[in-house]
Write a protein that holds these residues in place. Sequence first.
Motif, short mmCIF file in Angstrom:
data_model
loop_
_atom_site.label_atom_id
_atom_site.label_comp_id
_atom_site.label_asym_id
_atom_site.label_seq_id
_atom_site.Cartn_x
_atom_site.Cartn_y
_atom_site.Cartn_z
N SER A 196 0.80 -1.22 0.00
CA SER A 196 0.00 0.00 0.00
C SER A 196 0.84 1.28 0.00
O SER A 196 0.31 2.36 -0.24
CB SER A 196 -0.93 0.01 1.22
N GLY A 197 2.14 1.15 0.30
CA GLY A 197 3.00 2.33 0.38
C GLY A 197 2.93 3.05 1.71
O GLY A 197 3.49 4.14 1.86
N ALA A 198 2.26 2.45 2.70
CA ALA A 198 2.12 3.08 4.02
C ALA A 198 3.41 2.93 4.82
O ALA A 198 4.23 2.03 4.56
CB ALA A 198 0.96 2.44 4.78
N PRO A 199 3.64 3.78 5.84
CA PRO A 199 4.83 3.64 6.70
C PRO A 199 4.86 2.29 7.40
O PRO A 199 3.82 1.74 7.78
CB PRO A 199 4.67 4.78 7.70
N ILE A 200 6.06 1.74 7.59
CA ILE A 200 6.21 0.41 8.21
C ILE A 200 7.10 0.47 9.44
O ILE A 200 7.58 -0.57 9.90
CB ILE A 200 6.78 -0.60 7.19
N GLY A 201 7.34 1.66 9.98
CA GLY A 201 8.24 1.80 11.12
C GLY A 201 7.80 0.99 12.33
O GLY A 201 8.62 0.30 12.96
N ALA A 202 6.51 1.05 12.68
CA ALA A 202 6.02 0.31 13.85
C ALA A 202 6.15 -1.20 13.65
O ALA A 202 6.57 -1.93 14.55
CB ALA A 202 4.56 0.68 14.13
N ALA A 203 5.81 -1.66 12.45
CA ALA A 203 5.92 -3.09 12.16
C ALA A 203 7.39 -3.53 12.20
O ALA A 203 7.70 -4.64 12.67
CB ALA A 203 5.31 -3.40 10.80
N LEU A 204 8.29 -2.69 11.73
CA LEU A 204 9.72 -3.04 11.79
C LEU A 204 10.21 -3.14 13.23
O LEU A 204 11.03 -4.00 13.56
CB LEU A 204 10.55 -1.98 11.03
N GLY A 205 9.71 -2.25 14.11
CA GLY A 205 10.08 -2.33 15.52
C GLY A 205 9.66 -3.65 16.14
O GLY A 205 10.44 -4.29 16.86
N SER B 1 18.61 -6.40 14.39
CA SER B 1 18.16 -5.26 13.59
C SER B 1 17.54 -5.73 12.28
O SER B 1 17.93 -6.76 11.72
CB SER B 1 19.34 -4.33 13.31
N ALA B 2 16.59 -4.97 11.78
CA ALA B 2 15.96 -5.27 10.50
C ALA B 2 16.94 -4.98 9.37
O ALA B 2 17.89 -4.20 9.53
CB ALA B 2 14.69 -4.45 10.32
N PRO B 3 16.76 -5.57 8.20
CA PRO B 3 17.63 -5.30 7.06
C PRO B 3 17.63 -3.81 6.68
O PRO B 3 16.62 -3.13 6.83
CB PRO B 3 17.03 -6.16 5.93
N ASP B 4 18.77 -3.35 6.20
CA ASP B 4 18.90 -1.93 5.82
C ASP B 4 17.90 -1.54 4.74
O ASP B 4 17.42 -0.40 4.71
CB ASP B 4 20.33 -1.66 5.34
N ALA B 5 17.61 -2.48 3.82
CA ALA B 5 16.68 -2.16 2.73
C ALA B 5 15.29 -1.83 3.25
O ALA B 5 14.57 -1.03 2.63
CB ALA B 5 16.61 -3.33 1.75
N LEU B 6 14.90 -2.43 4.38
CA LEU B 6 13.59 -2.13 4.96
C LEU B 6 13.64 -0.87 5.83
O LEU B 6 12.67 -0.11 5.87
CB LEU B 6 13.11 -3.32 5.79
N ILE B 7 14.74 -0.68 6.53
CA ILE B 7 14.87 0.54 7.34
C ILE B 7 14.83 1.77 6.43
O ILE B 7 14.29 2.82 6.81
CB ILE B 7 16.17 0.50 8.15
N ALA B 8 15.38 1.65 5.22
CA ALA B 8 15.42 2.78 4.29
C ALA B 8 14.03 3.21 3.84
O ALA B 8 13.84 4.35 3.41
CB ALA B 8 16.27 2.43 3.08
N VAL B 9 13.05 2.32 3.91
CA VAL B 9 11.69 2.65 3.43
C VAL B 9 10.69 2.61 4.58
O VAL B 9 9.49 2.40 4.34
CB VAL B 9 11.26 1.66 2.31
N GLN B 10 11.14 2.81 5.82
CA GLN B 10 10.22 2.73 6.95
C GLN B 10 9.16 3.82 6.92
O GLN B 10 8.09 3.68 7.52
CB GLN B 10 11.00 2.80 8.26
N ASP B 11 9.40 4.91 6.20
CA ASP B 11 8.40 5.97 6.07
C ASP B 11 7.49 5.78 4.86
O ASP B 11 6.61 6.60 4.61
CB ASP B 11 9.09 7.33 5.98
N GLY B 12 7.70 4.73 4.10
CA GLY B 12 6.87 4.48 2.92
C GLY B 12 7.72 4.12 1.72
O GLY B 12 8.85 4.62 1.58
#
Length: 352
Positions: free
Chosen positions: A206-215, A224-235
Amino acid sequence: MIDVIPAEVHAKAAPEMNKTGATPTVPPVEKLTPAPQPEPVKAAPPAQKGGVFPLLLGGLLAGVIGFVVATFAGPQSDTTLSEQLAAQSSRITALEQRLTAVPQVDLSGIEAAQAEFTTQLAEITERVVALEERPVGSGVSQAAGEGVADEIDALRAQIAEMTDAARTELAEARAQAASIEENAAAAARNAAARAALARVQTGLESGAPIGAALGDLEEALGESAPDALIAVQDGVPTLASLQDQFPEVARAALATARSEGVSGEETTGLGAFMRNQFDVRSTTPQEGDSADAVLSRAEAAVRTGRLSDALAEISALPEVARAEMSEWLGLAETRANAIAAVDILSTSLSDN
């Protein structure tokens, strides 16, 4: 025979009758012959004007209107995302149910066996103490004393054997309990990680932020989560947006390649002139190494959601064409890297 008297005659005779009281004498009336009715005149058909040209003009206008309607009409609703979200929600619910159903380790049997052993050991110990405290000179024969000593030695050996068996059994029980607890904890962490990963996948769609789910994912994994996911935590750019942007980007890249003479196509002749003038571009996959063929295969991959394949195709374009697509390429690579990281995590959790 007299035809019907016209109304005008009655209108004139009526006043005279009223004055004299006598019936007036009706003058002879000539037989009236109805006047011939004129034949209706047929209207002349309207003259046609303009010939074939208005028909051609009308057809052209209809075609233009149809093209505009087809171009700007809103697309039909796509239920793919809603179906994916529903599937992800079902998976999360199933994982949460598994998490709550993790069994608790029952040590009551081990604790009861340990208590029984303690009781038996206390009884044997009391017997040994009683035998040891028995007076030597109380008239007991030497044979009886030796028998008591043998009994004491046997009891001590029994105590030692029971103690060793109890220690072994207790150690095995503790190891089994620890293994059960560890497996239960690992299953709980795995279920929590899967639930968090499902939320991450939903956010990527959906393109929504994923920061909470990554936490939550990092807490469940303990790392720690993969860098590729941390880079898109805001969408992250959605696949639909990349698909919508590709045709315009491809046209610009192809035009640049042609203007720079690196498109790999024929540059002379009427066909080349018409192609360059009207920015002709292939929209179905074509064979060959030309910029147009490469972009046609890349577009087919983008339409089917294969971003990695599209990026591999685009890497074969001339540098000037790739530079024209740099912004789109950055977004596509960001999404492709995030999707690849999720796939790796999903495989890892499935193996555990």
